[in-house]
Design an enzyme around this catalytic site. Structure first.
Site, PDB file in Angstrom:
ATOM      1  N   ASP A   1      73.790 -27.082  90.280  1.00  0.00           N
ATOM      2  CA  ASP A   1      74.092 -25.650  90.278  1.00  0.00           C
ATOM      3  C   ASP A   1      73.520 -24.989  89.032  1.00  0.00           C
ATOM      4  O   ASP A   1      72.903 -23.920  89.119  1.00  0.00           O
ATOM      5  CB  ASP A   1      75.606 -25.428  90.361  1.00  0.00           C
TER       6      ASP A   1
ATOM      7  N   ASP B   1      71.511 -28.488  95.250  1.00  0.00           N
ATOM      8  CA  ASP B   1      72.201 -27.209  95.298  1.00  0.00           C
ATOM      9  C   ASP B   1      71.171 -26.099  95.293  1.00  0.00           C
ATOM     10  O   ASP B   1      70.071 -26.253  94.770  1.00  0.00           O
ATOM     11  CB  ASP B   1      73.169 -27.034  94.120  1.00  0.00           C
TER      12      ASP B   1
END
Length: 151
Positions: A131, A9
């Site tokens: 994330d 991510d």
């Protein structure tokens, strides 16, 4: 042949703005490695692609069967639909991030890589971890310059 799963991510706090990437590498039977880094001025797409480059570059065995899970349609579609190979034939003329695409292709060709797009923020634990790693890296102090970024 070694089998590896990579979750990736990238995130930019503003676009452009400070950005970071996060990577979780998983290899059977129980190997796990987390990687992250950030830059003071970059874009979300650069960080998404950087995460994949860093993940593939971290592999110590060649070749590997690799499945990359990414929530970046930019990266997944560019590879799975073959766009990046057309861009390469045209020397990435008028394309963004040619430095990272060249870096990606160099390491991509050393492995057998399959991409799977996953929806971001969909409670996929490893994607959520990536994330968090990316956002934490983007919020870091004394971030280096992203030498390949140009406005």
């Amino acid at each position: 042949m070694a089998r590896v799963i990579i979750y990736t991510d990238g995130s930019a706090l503003g676009n452009p703005g400070p950005g970071g990437y996060g990577v979780v590498l998983l290899a059977p039977p129980n190997h796990r490695k987390e990687l992250s880094g950030g830059f003071r001025l970059t874009t979300n797409n650069r960080m998404e692609l950087m995460a994949v480059c860093v993940g593939l570059e971290a592999l110590k065995v060649e070749p590997c069967d690799v499945t990359v899970y990414s929530d970046s349609q930019y990266v997944v579609n560019a590879v799975e639909k073959g766009w990046v190979f057309g861009w390469e034939r045209k020397w990435f003329k008028d394309k963004k991030n040619p430095d990272l695409w060249r870096r990606f292709l160099a390491v991509y060709r050393r492995h057998r890589v399959n991409f799977v797009w996953v929806k971001g923020h969909a409670d996929i634990p490893e994607n959520e971890r990536c994330d968090r790693l990316a956002v934490a890296a983007a919020n870091g102090a004394d971030l280096p310059e992203d030498a390949g970024y140009s406005p």
